[in-house]
Design an enzyme around this catalytic site. Structure first.
Site, PDB file in Angstrom:
ATOM      1  N   GLY A  39       0.420  -1.072  -0.073  1.00  0.00           N
ATOM      2  CA  GLY A  39      -0.415   0.311   0.402  1.00  0.00           C
ATOM      3  C   GLY A  39       0.920   1.092  -0.117  1.00  0.00           C
ATOM      4  N   GLU A  40       1.691   0.937   0.129  1.00  0.00           N
ATOM      5  CA  GLU A  40       3.110   2.489   0.010  1.00  0.00           C
ATOM      6  C   GLU A  40       2.785   2.856  -1.429  1.00  0.00           C
ATOM      7  OE1 GLU A  40       6.664   2.161   1.776  1.00  0.00           O
ATOM      8  OE2 GLU A  40       6.534   1.702   3.840  1.00  0.00           O
ATOM      9  N   HIS A 130     -19.518  25.172   8.101  1.00  0.00           N
ATOM     10  CA  HIS A 130     -20.500  25.826   8.857  1.00  0.00           C
ATOM     11  C   HIS A 130     -20.117  26.659  10.011  1.00  0.00           C
ATOM     12  CE1 HIS A 130     -22.900  24.586   5.712  1.00  0.00           C
ATOM     13  NE2 HIS A 130     -22.072  22.986   5.371  1.00  0.00           N
ATOM     14  N   ASP A 170     -31.116  19.658   4.366  1.00  0.00           N
ATOM     15  CA  ASP A 170     -30.681  20.103   5.467  1.00  0.00           C
ATOM     16  C   ASP A 170     -31.027  22.016   6.125  1.00  0.00           C
ATOM     17  OD1 ASP A 170     -28.847  20.865   5.009  1.00  0.00           O
ATOM     18  OD2 ASP A 170     -28.229  18.544   5.670  1.00  0.00           O
ATOM     19  N   LYS A 193     -32.793  18.806   9.779  1.00  0.00           N
ATOM     20  CA  LYS A 193     -32.381  17.363   9.767  1.00  0.00           C
ATOM     21  C   LYS A 193     -31.867  16.717  10.552  1.00  0.00           C
ATOM     22  CE  LYS A 193     -28.357  16.078   7.697  1.00  0.00           C
ATOM     23  NZ  LYS A 193     -27.633  15.917   6.255  1.00  0.00           N
ATOM     24  N   ARG A 195     -29.603  13.972  12.682  1.00  0.00           N
ATOM     25  CA  ARG A 195     -28.393  12.720  12.209  1.00  0.00           C
ATOM     26  C   ARG A 195     -28.187  11.924  13.307  1.00  0.00           C
ATOM     27  NH1 ARG A 195     -25.968  10.678   8.146  1.00  0.00           N
ATOM     28  NH2 ARG A 195     -25.545  12.941   6.612  1.00  0.00           N
TER      29      ARG A 195
END
Ligand code: R5P
Length: 298
Positions: A39-40, A130, A170, A193, A195
């Protein structure tokens, strides 16, 4: 742009790189990448590099890409880049902006500072900010520019349906809904919304008549697709004639496209910040304009 600049890209973003290179009049050069069995990653940048380098990397599936960005930016500096700009159409890790529980990592600040140490300028589209008002609060580098795709999505929606009712799923989508609604005078409203988990959201429709309307849900991100799916179910129960969705970042993890269509969504439209089968609005001209407007750093 002059030959003293280059746009570096990875092969999986060739289409957006070509569009941006064309719009910004920037020569392109691909970063070669080899992934080892464990994965390197090994990268090879084109040499020689000019003094101004623009790196294009959208950060969906961010964990590997943040390492790529680190290796590419440090290598570009080694190779003589004096001004380094990151164009990251989708900027990840912006949603965790406070510690909701004691001990939680505030990823927005950590990733923001990481990028600020690597780049002179960062340009992105509709980042999920936000509780702060500027991108520079998250990424304290000399120049941090936020662009919005909402007017482009609004134009596209208008080309498909002039009398669409725009609904934000939302409260946080209010900014994009108002920008898009202003553009073409669409009727609009924003849901509330709550969650409860990655794939469990409760949505409350706004007090706007939806019966018989062609509704377009407009938002910044579709990830699991459950926000859009839940809003769609309620809209159809309330008598909406059709529900389409228009989003900036089509992350659509796992079976998200299926989840959204199963809920009754007709069309999915998105920008190309993330390459996806739903991409129909190009942000290349917007990015190119921002690159040309990058003034001298403070
Ligand atoms: C969050 O506030 C965003 O605006 C999106 O509504 C959210 O990221 C969508 O996530 P999902 O598709 O997993 O419901």
């Amino acid at each position: 742009m002059s030959e003293s600049s280059v746009l570096l890209y990875f092969d999986d973003e060739l289409t957006l790189a070509q569009a941006l290179g064309h719009e910004a009049n920037l020569p392109l050069a691909c970063i070669e990448r080899h992934v080892f069995p464990d994965g390197e990653i090994k990268l090879r940048l084109p040499v020689p590099l000019p003094c101004k380098v623009v790196l294009l990397r959208s950060l969906h599936q961010p964990n590997t890409k943040l390492v790529e960005v680190l290796l590419a930016a440090r290598t570009a500096r080694e190779l003589g880049a004096q001004h380094l700009t990151l164009v990251t159409p989708y900027l990840a890790y912006m949603r965790q902006d406070i510690a909701f529980q004691p001990g939680e990592a505030v990823s927005q600040k950590i990733v923001g500072r990481f990028l600020a140490e690597l780049f002179d300028a960062v340009i992105t589209v509709d980042p999920h900010l936000h509780r702060i008002s500027t991108l520079r609060e998250a990424i304290p580098c000399p120049q941090a520019l936020t662009l919005t795709a909402a007017p482009l999505l609004a134009d596209f929606v208008h080309s498909q349906c002039q009398d669409a009712l725009l609904i934000g799923p939302d409260e946080e989508s209010e900014q994009w809904i108002s920008a898009a609604a202003r553009q073409h005078g669409f009727d609009h409203g924003v849901c509330r919304k709550t969650r409860h988990g990655d794939k469990h959201v409760e949505v409350e429709l706004p007090d706007v008549p939806v019966h018989g309307r062609h509704v377009v849900l407009l938002d910044d991100i579709a990830s699991s697709g459950h926000t859009l799916a839940q809003a769609t179910r309620l809209l159809l129960q309330a008598g909406a004639k059709t529900v389409d969705v228009a989003i900036t970042h089509a992350l659509f993890s796992g079976d998200a496209v299926q989840v959204v269509h199963n809920a009754g969504v007709r069309h999915i439209w998105s920008t190309d910040t993330v390459a996806h089968e739903s991409s129909c609005v190009s942000i290349a001209p917007l990015l190119a304009r921002a690159l040309s407007e990058l003034g001298p750093a403070d």
